[in-house]
Design an enzyme around this catalytic site. Structure first.
Site, PDB file in Angstrom:
ATOM      1  CG  HIS A 268       5.955 -10.177   4.722  1.00 47.40           C
ATOM      2  ND1 HIS A 268       6.894 -10.570   5.627  1.00 47.40           N
ATOM      3  CD2 HIS A 268       5.490 -11.339   4.177  1.00 47.40           C
ATOM      4  CE1 HIS A 268       6.994 -11.888   5.644  1.00 47.40           C
ATOM      5  NE2 HIS A 268       6.159 -12.394   4.764  1.00 47.40           N
ATOM      6  CG  HIS A 307       8.928  -8.990  13.937  1.00 49.89           C
ATOM      7  ND1 HIS A 307       8.297 -10.140  14.321  1.00 49.89           N
ATOM      8  CD2 HIS A 307       9.530  -9.244  12.758  1.00 49.89           C
ATOM      9  CE1 HIS A 307       8.522 -11.076  13.420  1.00 49.89           C
ATOM     10  NE2 HIS A 307       9.269 -10.567  12.460  1.00 49.89           N
ATOM     11  CG  ASP A 363      12.671  -6.274   6.064  1.00 50.53           C
ATOM     12  OD1 ASP A 363      11.611  -6.670   6.569  1.00 50.53           O
ATOM     13  OD2 ASP A 363      13.281  -6.894   5.173  1.00 50.53           O
TER      14      ASP A 363
HETATM   15  C1  SDX Z   1       9.164  -8.882   8.084  1.00 50.55           C
HETATM   16  O1  SDX Z   1       6.258 -12.122  10.428  1.00 50.55           O
HETATM   17  C2  SDX Z   1       7.524 -12.193  10.174  1.00 50.55           C
HETATM   18  O2  SDX Z   1       8.235 -12.988  10.737  1.00 50.55           O
HETATM   19  C3  SDX Z   1       8.016 -11.214   9.102  1.00 50.55           C
HETATM   20  C4  SDX Z   1       9.516 -11.229   8.863  1.00 50.55           C
HETATM   21  C5  SDX Z   1       9.963 -12.547   8.255  1.00 50.55           C
HETATM   22  O3  SDX Z   1      11.145 -12.881   8.400  1.00 50.55           O
HETATM   23  O4  SDX Z   1       9.124 -13.167   7.526  1.00 50.55           O
HETATM   24  O5  SDX Z   1      10.203 -11.010  10.089  1.00 50.55           O
HETATM   25  C6  SDX Z   1       9.915 -10.137   7.864  1.00 50.55           C
HETATM   26  O6  SDX Z   1       8.129  -8.710   7.491  1.00 50.55           O
HETATM   27  C7  SDX Z   1       9.676  -7.891   9.102  1.00 50.55           C
HETATM   28  C8  SDX Z   1       8.714  -6.667   9.263  1.00 50.55           C
HETATM   29  C9  SDX Z   1       9.009  -5.691   8.124  1.00 50.55           C
HETATM   30  N1  SDX Z   1       7.991  -4.623   8.110  1.00 50.55           N
HETATM   31  C10 SDX Z   1       8.306  -3.358   8.478  1.00 50.55           C
HETATM   32  O7  SDX Z   1       9.407  -2.995   8.910  1.00 50.55           O
HETATM   33  C11 SDX Z   1       7.178  -2.351   8.286  1.00 50.55           C
HETATM   34  C12 SDX Z   1       7.081  -1.454   9.519  1.00 50.55           C
HETATM   35  N2  SDX Z   1       6.602  -2.282  10.634  1.00 50.55           N
HETATM   36  C13 SDX Z   1       5.188  -2.266  10.939  1.00 50.55           C
HETATM   37  O8  SDX Z   1       4.361  -2.143   9.815  1.00 50.55           O
HETATM   38  C14 SDX Z   1       4.784  -3.296  11.981  1.00 50.55           C
HETATM   39  O9  SDX Z   1       5.679  -3.215  13.001  1.00 50.55           O
HETATM   40  C15 SDX Z   1       4.619  -4.744  11.575  1.00 50.55           C
HETATM   41  C16 SDX Z   1       3.714  -4.910  10.409  1.00 50.55           C
HETATM   42  C17 SDX Z   1       5.938  -5.357  11.276  1.00 50.55           C
HETATM   43  C18 SDX Z   1       3.996  -5.469  12.778  1.00 50.55           C
HETATM   44  O10 SDX Z   1       2.766  -4.904  12.966  1.00 50.55           O
HETATM   45  P1  SDX Z   1       1.762  -5.442  14.105  1.00 50.55           P
HETATM   46  O11 SDX Z   1       2.327  -6.596  14.832  1.00 50.55           O
HETATM   47  O12 SDX Z   1       0.433  -5.600  13.487  1.00 50.55           O
HETATM   48  O13 SDX Z   1       1.768  -4.294  15.146  1.00 50.55           O
HETATM   49  P2  SDX Z   1       0.740  -3.119  15.158  1.00 50.55           P
HETATM   50  O14 SDX Z   1       0.604  -2.563  13.767  1.00 50.55           O
HETATM   51  O15 SDX Z   1      -0.473  -3.609  15.863  1.00 50.55           O
HETATM   52  O16 SDX Z   1       1.515  -2.019  16.029  1.00 50.55           O
HETATM   53  C19 SDX Z   1       1.351  -1.925  17.428  1.00 50.55           C
HETATM   54  C20 SDX Z   1       1.586  -0.442  17.710  1.00 50.55           C
HETATM   55  C21 SDX Z   1       0.673   0.476  16.916  1.00 50.55           C
HETATM   56  O17 SDX Z   1       0.590   1.690  17.648  1.00 50.55           O
HETATM   57  P3  SDX Z   1      -0.812   1.988  18.456  1.00 50.55           P
HETATM   58  O18 SDX Z   1      -1.948   1.785  17.464  1.00 50.55           O
HETATM   59  O19 SDX Z   1      -0.823   0.973  19.586  1.00 50.55           O
HETATM   60  O20 SDX Z   1      -0.667   3.405  18.928  1.00 50.55           O
HETATM   61  O21 SDX Z   1       2.911  -0.088  17.299  1.00 50.55           O
HETATM   62  C22 SDX Z   1       2.835   0.875  16.250  1.00 50.55           C
HETATM   63  C23 SDX Z   1       1.436   0.787  15.666  1.00 50.55           C
HETATM   64  O22 SDX Z   1       1.070   2.025  15.080  1.00 50.55           O
HETATM   65  N3  SDX Z   1       3.833   0.495  15.268  1.00 50.55           N
HETATM   66  C24 SDX Z   1       4.651   1.359  14.670  1.00 50.55           C
HETATM   67  C25 SDX Z   1       5.465   0.579  13.852  1.00 50.55           C
HETATM   68  N4  SDX Z   1       5.114  -0.710  13.950  1.00 50.55           N
HETATM   69  C26 SDX Z   1       4.087  -0.752  14.828  1.00 50.55           C
HETATM   70  N5  SDX Z   1       4.763   2.699  14.762  1.00 50.55           N
HETATM   71  C27 SDX Z   1       5.721   3.273  14.005  1.00 50.55           C
HETATM   72  N6  SDX Z   1       6.558   2.590  13.202  1.00 50.55           N
HETATM   73  C28 SDX Z   1       6.449   1.240  13.088  1.00 50.55           C
HETATM   74  N7  SDX Z   1       7.266   0.586  12.293  1.00 50.55           N
END
Ligand code: SDX
Length: 435
Positions: A268, A307, A363
């Protein structure tokens, strides 16, 4: 639209049900009528991490993840970032309209009046270890403020509630700056009420022996834009914590501490700090392909990408990228920006990221700017929490005034043992279940 209903047939019984649609959704409690036996609990919805569950109705922020749209009370985020101050946007989120000149003056004076913290807060913060993480200090100190304002527990009293909003919006930059100064072993700097909100924050961070802090207006405006972009974002993890904890009616200080704790996680708000560590680990542009391969092999996530809602470019990332250029024109170009730009370019052309609709989020670029402005990475999430305090409080107020809301208490699907499978003798079993 006609016939706003769903027809559902329970194939276990052959019975059909008509469920009304509400704003394109079904009320989960309407599922409870679907039973096999009359004394069944009825059907529940199962939604770990709330991927497809609306917990509230809200008029504060709107996101269209597919189109990359973000609105605060109906205003596009790029318009607000271009035209308004952070305190104007804070007023908009908290009270529903942009303030006129007279209301803005009162609002700015009220916030300025509440920037000081009780002297004992400094003693409290002095108790932290010299290398305490500023986010841990912020979360703890927000909760500690609860002990200074016992009347804050009267959350249904609008006068008390609005006073606590002024205190939290006014004091969070002071606490953040004190945490930063503590981590450097520097004396705390008192707020200077002749300065605006963001300039005053920079004053409390950077002022040394000069009698008056003179900040760079370009950097102050860049921080103001970053504050506007981070102010609210619908029902994200930290805000959901604010609403969930707030639903049992504690004071807003301990509630905001819970929200800040949620924000601190690396998935997050903690992601901006992780992005810097990632760019440092990559080290140079020519190491990017190997790093991308490791991400695609599932070894780790590309921090700052992806996201839950945005399946398009995060509109905030686009604005932050533009702001980066203005900051670097003052601070000099940060080599990490070149790595980030190349990383983004490669990722956006790679099928792995395209298929999963992974784009840079808020971020990805914010940390690079913060570092260029002189912040250490462990302050980045604190910089996220300062403006997000406004969003937490706006959502908290909305929850308190929503007649449909009550204490949050989700259900579960129990997968544990029952007495008979636990090998409990019948007579003991009866004692256990109280029959
Ligand atoms: C913020 O909610 C909000 O609005 C948050 C925010 C706010 O203003 O409050 O916008 C702020 O928290 C932004 C997000 C910051 N976090 C990161 O940058 C961390 C990296 N991102 C991931 O951890 C992820 O993208 C999330 C947590 C942000 C979202 O995760 P989801 O929606 O649960 O998606 P998922 O994990 O189910 O991913 C779907 C697929 C998966 O692959 P498969 O299992 O289908 O093969 O996408 C992949 C994930 O492995 N994936 C990524 C990835 N994010 C998702 N693969 C590589 N790198 C990534 N960053």
């Amino acid at each position: 639209m006609q016939n706003e209903t769903l027809s559902v047939t329970d194939n276990r019984t052959g019975r059909s049900y008509t469920l009304p649609l509400f704003q394109g959704s079904i009320r989960a409690t309407d599922l409870r009528q679907i039973k096999v036996e009359p004394d069944d609990f009825g059907v529940m919805s199962y939604d770990p991490a709330y991927l497809n569950t609306a917990c509230c109705q809200s008029s504060i922020t709107y996101i269209d993840g597919d189109k990359g749209i973000l609105l605060y009370r109906g205003y596009p985020i790029d318009v607000l970032a271009e035209r308004n101050s952070f305190l104007e946007v804070a007023y908009l989120l908290l009270f529903g309209e942009l303030p006129g000149p007279a209301a803005l003056k009162v609002w700015e004076d009220d916030i300025t009046h509440h920037t000081l913290v009780h002297e004992n807060i400094k003693k409290f913060m002095d108790g932290f270890h010299h290398d305490a993480h500023p986010m841990g200090m912020l979360v703890s100190t927000l909760a500690a403020l609860s002990t200074f304002y016992p009347a804050a527990r009267h959350v249904k009293d609008h006068t008390e509630r609005d006073l606590q909003v002024l205190r939290l919006v006014g004091k969070i930059p002071t606490i953040a700056a004190y945490a930063y100064r503590h981590s450097l072993g520097l004396p705390y700097v008192y707020p200077d009420n002749s300065l605006g909100y963001t300039q005053n924050f920079l004053n409390m961070l950077w002022k040394m022996t000069a009698p008056k802090y003179e900040g760079n207006p370009v950097l102050a405006r860049a921080l103001e834009v970053l504050f506007i972009l981070h102010a609210d974002h619908e029902q994200n993890c930290g805000t959901t914590a604010m609403r969930c904890v707030g639903s049992s009616l504690p004071d807003p200080y301990v509630t905001a501490a819970a929200a800040a704790a949620g924000l601190s996680g690396p998935l997050h708000g903690g992601a901006n700090e992780e992005v810097l560590k990632m760019l440092d680990e990559i080290g140079s542009v020519d190491h990017i392909p190997a790093y991308i391969d490791a991400v695609k092999a599932g070894k780790f996530k590309l921090m700052g990408f992806g996201h839950r809602v945005y399946k398009n470019y995060d509109p905030r990332a686009r604005i932050i990228k533009q702001t980066a250029e203005q900051v670097f024109a003052v601070t000099g170009r940060n080599a990490k920006l070149d790595i980030a730009l190349e990383l983004e370019k490669i990722a956006l052309e790679d099928p792995y990221f395209i298929q999963r609709k992974l784009y840079p989020n808020v971020d990805f670029y914010s940390g690079i700017i913060y570092q260029a402005m002189g912040f250490s990475p462990d302050m980045f999430t604190v910089l996220f929490a300062i403006p997000r305090m406004v969003g937490w409080l706006a959502q908290w107020k909305e929850m308190l005034d929503d007649p449909e809301q009550k204490i949050a208490r989700p259900r579960q699907i129990y997968t544990g043992r029952m007495p008979e499978t636990a090998g409990v003798a019948p007579q003991v079993k009866n004692e256990l279940v109280g029959v």
